[in-house]
Write a protein that holds these residues in place. Structure first.
Motif, PDB file in Angstrom:
ATOM      1  N   GLN A   1     -58.526  20.454 101.172  1.00 37.90           N
ATOM      2  CA  GLN A   1     -57.520  19.486 100.778  1.00 37.90           C
ATOM      3  C   GLN A   1     -57.705  18.183 101.526  1.00 37.90           C
ATOM      4  OE1 GLN A   1     -53.556  20.903 101.366  1.00 37.90           O
ATOM      5  NE2 GLN A   1     -52.596  19.207 100.232  1.00 37.90           N
ATOM      6  N   ILE A   2     -58.023  18.288 102.864  1.00 32.64           N
ATOM      7  CA  ILE A   2     -58.260  17.069 103.656  1.00 32.64           C
ATOM      8  C   ILE A   2     -59.495  16.329 103.129  1.00 32.64           C
ATOM      9  CG2 ILE A   2     -58.878  16.218 105.957  1.00 32.64           C
ATOM     10  CD1 ILE A   2     -57.179  18.548 107.077  1.00 32.64           C
ATOM     11  N   ARG A   3     -60.574  17.121 102.839  1.00 34.41           N
ATOM     12  CA  ARG A   3     -61.783  16.497 102.308  1.00 34.41           C
ATOM     13  C   ARG A   3     -61.505  15.819 100.973  1.00 34.41           C
ATOM     14  NH1 ARG A   3     -64.602  20.706 102.012  1.00 34.41           N
ATOM     15  NH2 ARG A   3     -65.581  20.611 104.083  1.00 34.41           N
ATOM     16  N   ALA A   4     -60.741  16.534 100.129  1.00 37.37           N
ATOM     17  CA  ALA A   4     -60.405  15.940  98.819  1.00 37.37           C
ATOM     18  C   ALA A   4     -59.589  14.665  98.997  1.00 37.37           C
ATOM     19  CB  ALA A   4     -59.638  16.952  97.971  1.00 37.37           C
ATOM     20  N   GLN A   5     -58.652  14.711  99.982  1.00 39.33           N
ATOM     21  CA  GLN A   5     -57.868  13.500 100.229  1.00 39.33           C
ATOM     22  C   GLN A   5     -58.763  12.353 100.704  1.00 39.33           C
ATOM     23  OE1 GLN A   5     -54.813  14.686 102.956  1.00 39.33           O
ATOM     24  NE2 GLN A   5     -53.621  15.837 101.407  1.00 39.33           N
ATOM     25  N   GLY A   6     -59.765  12.703 101.620  1.00 44.81           N
ATOM     26  CA  GLY A   6     -60.695  11.679 102.090  1.00 44.81           C
ATOM     27  C   GLY A   6     -61.545  11.113 100.962  1.00 44.81           C
ATOM     28  N   GLU A   7     -62.018  12.048 100.080  1.00 51.85           N
ATOM     29  CA  GLU A   7     -62.815  11.605  98.937  1.00 51.85           C
ATOM     30  C   GLU A   7     -61.995  10.689  98.030  1.00 51.85           C
ATOM     31  OE1 GLU A   7     -66.322  11.246  96.900  1.00 51.85           O
ATOM     32  OE2 GLU A   7     -65.963  12.336  98.783  1.00 51.85           O
ATOM     33  N   GLU A   8     -60.732  11.076  97.820  1.00 53.70           N
ATOM     34  CA  GLU A   8     -59.858  10.247  97.002  1.00 53.70           C
ATOM     35  C   GLU A   8     -59.652   8.871  97.644  1.00 53.70           C
ATOM     36  OE1 GLU A   8     -58.543  10.627  94.093  1.00 53.70           O
ATOM     37  OE2 GLU A   8     -59.495  12.577  93.758  1.00 53.70           O
ATOM     38  N   LYS A   9     -59.508   8.889  98.988  1.00 54.85           N
ATOM     39  CA  LYS A   9     -59.347   7.616  99.685  1.00 54.85           C
ATOM     40  C   LYS A   9     -60.600   6.745  99.540  1.00 54.85           C
ATOM     41  CE  LYS A   9     -55.987   9.094 103.165  1.00 54.85           C
ATOM     42  NZ  LYS A   9     -55.726   9.274 104.614  1.00 54.85           N
ATOM     43  N   ARG A  10     -61.808   7.408  99.680  1.00 52.28           N
ATOM     44  CA  ARG A  10     -63.052   6.639  99.530  1.00 52.28           C
ATOM     45  C   ARG A  10     -63.175   6.075  98.120  1.00 52.28           C
ATOM     46  NH1 ARG A  10     -65.130  10.762 102.828  1.00 52.28           N
ATOM     47  NH2 ARG A  10     -65.919  11.910 101.021  1.00 52.28           N
ATOM     48  N   LYS A  11     -62.856   6.949  97.135  1.00 48.54           N
ATOM     49  CA  LYS A  11     -62.912   6.463  95.754  1.00 48.54           C
ATOM     50  C   LYS A  11     -61.935   5.313  95.547  1.00 48.54           C
ATOM     51  CE  LYS A  11     -64.455  10.778  93.585  1.00 48.54           C
ATOM     52  NZ  LYS A  11     -64.111  11.834  92.613  1.00 48.54           N
TER      53      LYS A  11
ATOM     54  N   PHE B   1     -57.093  35.845 104.826  1.00 47.83           N
ATOM     55  CA  PHE B   1     -56.117  34.997 104.157  1.00 47.83           C
ATOM     56  C   PHE B   1     -55.853  33.727 104.968  1.00 47.83           C
ATOM     57  CE2 PHE B   1     -51.680  33.759 103.363  1.00 47.83           C
ATOM     58  CZ  PHE B   1     -51.765  33.509 102.001  1.00 47.83           C
ATOM     59  N   GLU B   2     -55.725  33.931 106.312  1.00 44.28           N
ATOM     60  CA  GLU B   2     -55.510  32.759 107.163  1.00 44.28           C
ATOM     61  C   GLU B   2     -56.711  31.818 107.097  1.00 44.28           C
ATOM     62  OE1 GLU B   2     -54.729  34.339 110.981  1.00 44.28           O
ATOM     63  OE2 GLU B   2     -52.628  34.926 110.542  1.00 44.28           O
ATOM     64  N   ALA B   3     -57.968  32.431 107.156  1.00 37.86           N
ATOM     65  CA  ALA B   3     -59.179  31.589 107.063  1.00 37.86           C
ATOM     66  C   ALA B   3     -59.229  30.869 105.719  1.00 37.86           C
ATOM     67  CB  ALA B   3     -60.426  32.453 107.253  1.00 37.86           C
ATOM     68  N   HIS B   4     -58.830  31.618 104.649  1.00 39.65           N
ATOM     69  CA  HIS B   4     -58.813  30.989 103.333  1.00 39.65           C
ATOM     70  C   HIS B   4     -57.811  29.840 103.294  1.00 39.65           C
ATOM     71  CE1 HIS B   4     -59.288  30.628  99.033  1.00 39.65           C
ATOM     72  NE2 HIS B   4     -57.966  30.797  98.858  1.00 39.65           N
ATOM     73  N   VAL B   5     -56.634  30.075 103.963  1.00 37.08           N
ATOM     74  CA  VAL B   5     -55.638  29.005 104.012  1.00 37.08           C
ATOM     75  C   VAL B   5     -56.187  27.803 104.760  1.00 37.08           C
ATOM     76  CG1 VAL B   5     -53.381  28.387 104.929  1.00 37.08           C
ATOM     77  CG2 VAL B   5     -53.670  30.578 103.772  1.00 37.08           C
ATOM     78  N   GLU B   6     -56.887  28.051 105.915  1.00 36.96           N
ATOM     79  CA  GLU B   6     -57.478  26.950 106.677  1.00 36.96           C
ATOM     80  C   GLU B   6     -58.540  26.217 105.865  1.00 36.96           C
ATOM     81  OE1 GLU B   6     -56.606  25.781 109.531  1.00 36.96           O
ATOM     82  OE2 GLU B   6     -55.000  27.258 109.796  1.00 36.96           O
ATOM     83  N   GLN B   7     -59.364  27.033 105.128  1.00 36.98           N
ATOM     84  CA  GLN B   7     -60.393  26.399 104.284  1.00 36.98           C
ATOM     85  C   GLN B   7     -59.761  25.555 103.205  1.00 36.98           C
ATOM     86  OE1 GLN B   7     -63.624  26.526 104.870  1.00 36.98           O
ATOM     87  NE2 GLN B   7     -64.069  25.177 103.125  1.00 36.98           N
ATOM     88  N   MET B   8     -58.644  26.070 102.665  1.00 35.85           N
ATOM     89  CA  MET B   8     -57.944  25.285 101.654  1.00 35.85           C
ATOM     90  C   MET B   8     -57.408  23.987 102.253  1.00 35.85           C
ATOM     91  SD  MET B   8     -55.883  28.236  99.541  1.00 35.85           S
ATOM     92  CE  MET B   8     -55.074  27.013  98.529  1.00 35.85           C
ATOM     93  N   LYS B   9     -56.915  24.083 103.508  1.00 31.51           N
ATOM     94  CA  LYS B   9     -56.446  22.870 104.160  1.00 31.51           C
ATOM     95  C   LYS B   9     -57.595  21.874 104.356  1.00 31.51           C
ATOM     96  CE  LYS B   9     -52.569  25.049 106.639  1.00 31.51           C
ATOM     97  NZ  LYS B   9     -52.000  25.344 107.980  1.00 31.51           N
TER      98      LYS B   9
END
Length: 588
Positions: free
Chosen positions: A108-118, A97-105
């Protein structure tokens, strides 16, 4: 389940002991009764109503039996292991669960970066579009400025032209007005002068008449006195001349010698003129020749020099024939050129076939290719000459033999005077002319080459056939030859003048190849001369049009008209041939 095997036994039973007790059956209160018991008793009754304690009893009994069992420790160990396994699984699930939470984080960071690039890319694209739009606006503004400047320049130029035109118009009107005034003044002046002269003439008429009469009287007296004086002088001289016999003898001898000299000069001049005419002048039977006389050479020195240094051209240039016939004629042209170069004996040829198939055209081209001069005579010109035909025929061959370049003597419509002497009814003059022709062509010559052309070679005299070395048949053109001819004459009379700018005729169709094929299919049976006349008719139609445009309808109209005329000629020729055959049958 651990309390069943004695694990946490005290705790489990303590928990069981802490379970609420069943209320008394009679519903009475305990030691803590009173008002409080009444109220709580009612609530407990509601809570424990319908509870079955037998399950707890059976569980307690099972626990007691398990404690008494010999495998209680093993069961306890197994239970402990199961508890550890559950704890490990729970830890593992927690870690996952913790690893899943970290992966989600991370996602989320990657998605935020992708959104920033877009977002950055979209902003960059918007900046570029904004810059392009601003550039387009700047260009449009510049173009608008240029257009406005051009319009202003055109307007200024137009105003200047209008001003110049107005000034020119005013100047022209001024000049015309001045010319009109000058003309009016001159006319008035002339009228005044004429009136003055007429008045003077009327006033001096009597004086002038008297002056004329006096001048005439003086002239008449002068002439009469001159005549009297001349008569006296001549009479005295004639008397003195008659009285002196030596003067009379000398005068007679001088007149005799003068007459003899005049007669000798006249005869010598005639003989010399005939010699020059036979050697240099064109004979009367020759209708057309490329040979230049001495006078023409003096009059056209540039043309003469150009002919001397002219390179030989292709013998079949501008002539469209069947491939087999072209190959044969090219061999004849090469052989004739080599014969002239090696000073050999020329061969006599016969070209026969329908009219307009290129016989005369090739004869001219053959002479040019071989470096010879050509001379064209027609058989129909021999018969009208009568008894002068023999002399004219000898003049032709004497003139041809005097050429240094060699002469190709082309006799068109040769069957008109070279007919059979045995079966044909010919005059004595024609027979004598034919005999003279046979005499001059009895042997092959190095000076001239004889080429005969005829539509009916079967009518030749047998002696003529004996003098011919080769016979060439010029037949009507086939489909491929007609297509080549149509394209050649279309290019010659329409396309070349239009592209060179020397003519106002232009074609309105682009697919000339298909049009030429169509016309070639329609013109079956037409000769090369008739197809060439169609090309001339196209050019004339273009000249006749208002805009100089030759349309497809005009082309088809001229082709149909030519085909119709050809059919009419063929029908008339057939009727004429049938009439001649009937006449010949009646004569037999």
């Amino acid at each position: 389940m651990s309390w069943l095997f004695g694990v946490n036994k005290d705790t489990s039973f303590a928990n069981i002991a802490q379970l609420p007790t069943m209320p008394p059956a009679d519903g009475g209160g305990g030691a803590g009764g009173g008002d409080k018991g009444k109220g709580s008793g009612g609530d407990e009754k509601k809570v424990w109503q319908g509870f079955d304690p037998t399950g707890l009893e059976r569980a307690a009994a099972a626990a007691r039996e398990l404690d008494k069992s010999a495998n209680a420790k093993e069961a306890l160990g197994l239970a402990l292991k199961q508890e550890e396994t559950k704890h490990l699984e729970e830890k593992k699930q927690i870690k996952e669960f913790e690893a899943h939470v970290e992966q989600m984080k991370v996602d989320q960071i990657r998605a935020q970066g992708e959104e920033k690039r877009k977002t950055l890319g979209q902003e960059t694209k918007q900046h570029q579009e904004r810059a392009q739009y601003q550039d387009q606006l700047a260009r449009r503004r510049y173009e608008d400025q240029l257009k406005q400047q051009q319009m202003m320049n055109e307007e200024n130029l137009r105003k200047q032209e209008e001003s110049v035109n107005k000034q020119e118009s005013m100047r022209r009107k001024t000049i015309e007005y001045e010319a009109e005034l000058r003309h009016t003044n001159e006319m008035k002046k002339l009228e005044a002068e004429l009136r003055g002269k007429a008045k003077i003439e009327r006033e001096n008429r009597d004086l002038r008449n008297e002056q004329i009469r006096l001048q005439a009287k003086e002239y008449r007296e002068t002439v009469l006195q001159s005549i009297k004086t001349a008569g006296t002088v001549l009479g005295d001289g004639f008397k003195a001349f008659i009285s002196d016999w030596d003067k009379v003898s000398a005068t007679a001898a001088g007149l005799t010698l003068l007459a003899l000299g005049i007669y000798t000069a006249k005869m010598g001049t005639g003989i010399g003129a005939r010699y020059i005419e036979a050697r240099l002048g064109k004979p009367s039977l020759v209708r057309e020749t490329s040979r230049l006389t001495l006078l023409e050479g003096i009059k056209h020195p540039i043309k003469t020099t150009r002919r001397l240094f002219m390179k030989p051209e292709d013998a079949l240039k501008g002539i469209v024939l069947q491939p087999s016939l072209e190959e044969r004629l090219r061999e004849i042209a090469v052989a004739t050129r080599n014969t002239k170069r090696n000073r050999g004996l020329y061969r006599n040829l016969l070209f026969y076939g329908p009219p307009g198939t290129g016989k005369t055209l090739f004869a001219k081209s053959l002479s040019m290719h071989s470096g010879m001069d050509y001379a064209i005579m027609t058989g129909g010109d021999v018969a009208p000459m009568g008894k002068d035909g023999v002399t004219a025929m000898h003049k032709v061959f004497d003139w041809a033999s005097s050429s240094r370049r060699g002469v190709l003597l082309f006799v068109d419509e040769a069957d008109a005077f070279l007919r059979r002497r045995s079966s044909e009814v010919i005059s004595e003059d024609m027979r004598a002319t034919l005999n003279a022709f046979l005499y001059r062509t009895g042997e092959q010559s190095k000076k001239f080459m004889l080429v005969l052309a005829s539509n009916q070679p079967e009518q030749f005299d047998w002696a003529i056939n004996d003098r011919l070395d080769e016979m060439v048949n010029f037949d009507l053109p086939g489909l491929e030859e007609r297509e080549r001819m149509v394209y050649y004459y279309f290019d010659k009379y329409i396309l070349q003048p239009a592209t060179s700018g020397k003519s106002r005729v232009q074609g309105s169709t682009d697919d000339y190849g298909e049009k030429c094929k169509e016309i070639a299919g329609k013109t079956e049976g037409l000769s090369g001369r008739e197809i060439a006349k169609i090309g001339v008719a196209w050019q004339a139609s273009g000249y006749a049009s208002e805009d100089g445009m030759l349309t497809a309808e005009m082309i088809d109209a001229r082709v149909d008209e030519a085909v119709k005329q050809h059919k009419q000629k063929q029908s008339g020729r057939t009727v004429k041939m049938l009439g001649q055959a009937n006449s010949y049958r009646h004569m037999q």
